[in-house]
Scaffold this motif. Structure first.
Motif, mmCIF file in Angstrom:
data_model
loop_
_atom_site.group_PDB
_atom_site.id
_atom_site.type_symbol
_atom_site.label_atom_id
_atom_site.label_comp_id
_atom_site.label_asym_id
_atom_site.label_seq_id
_atom_site.Cartn_x
_atom_site.Cartn_y
_atom_site.Cartn_z
ATOM 1 N N ALA A 11 34.852 13.965 42.418
ATOM 2 C CA ALA A 11 36.147 13.464 41.920
ATOM 3 C C ALA A 11 36.256 11.946 41.929
ATOM 4 O O ALA A 11 37.201 11.396 41.387
ATOM 5 N N ALA A 57 40.202 10.191 44.228
ATOM 6 C CA ALA A 57 40.638 11.306 45.080
ATOM 7 C C ALA A 57 41.100 10.814 46.447
ATOM 8 O O ALA A 57 41.842 11.510 47.136
ATOM 9 N N PRO A 86 38.851 19.417 44.351
ATOM 10 C CA PRO A 86 38.513 18.433 45.383
ATOM 11 C C PRO A 86 39.460 18.419 46.586
ATOM 12 O O PRO A 86 39.025 18.137 47.706
#
Length: 139
Positions: A120, A124, A90
């Motif tokens: 994610a 994230a 990510p």
């Protein structure tokens, strides 16, 4: 690191260690220079070397931290285009989306940020400016 002599492998490792130290001290310009030197020691094509993925990420991240969003975006784009394994992570997608947004390219940033959110989740974005998550949440 195939195609590198033991001396070249040692040189790359030494440069990366010094670059990491510089980055830890907030000396991003010096770290960028060292990461670029290490990358230049790898024979072309870089995509044939697993170490190149890490080095390209490090170069792009230093550019990002230096707020050179155009260069960083270009480097993250090259990373994602060259390494399938980078596309599964990510952070490169997040950084590319951030770079594009910082360049005023919201429409191009949106799919990258939304992909990170989808793959994610919101965690994230936890250390990032809230504007990135807000954009990622747009329909």
């Amino acid at each position: 690191m195939a195609d590198l002599s033991p001396a070249e492998v040692a040189r790359v490792r030494a440069l990366v260690e010094r670059a990491d130290e510089q980055a830890d001290e907030g000396e991003f310009e010096a770290a960028l220079d060292l990461f670029e030197q290490a990358l230049e020691l790898l024979p072309e094509p870089w995509s044939a070397h697993a170490q190149a993925q890490t080095l390209l990420f490090s170069v792009a991240d230093m550019q990002f931290l230096l707020e050179d969003f155009e260069a960083s975006g270009d480097t993250f784009s090259a990373l994602l285009a060259s390494f399938e394994s980078a596309r599964a992570e990510p952070l490169p997608q997040l950084r590319l989306g951030q770079c594009l947004l910082e360049q005023g390219r919201e429409a191009e940033a949106l799919p990258h940020l939304q992909a990170v959110l989808k793959s994610a989740g919101e965690q994230a974005f936890r250390y990032e400016d809230p504007k990135y998550l807000e954009l990622a949440r747009r329909p």
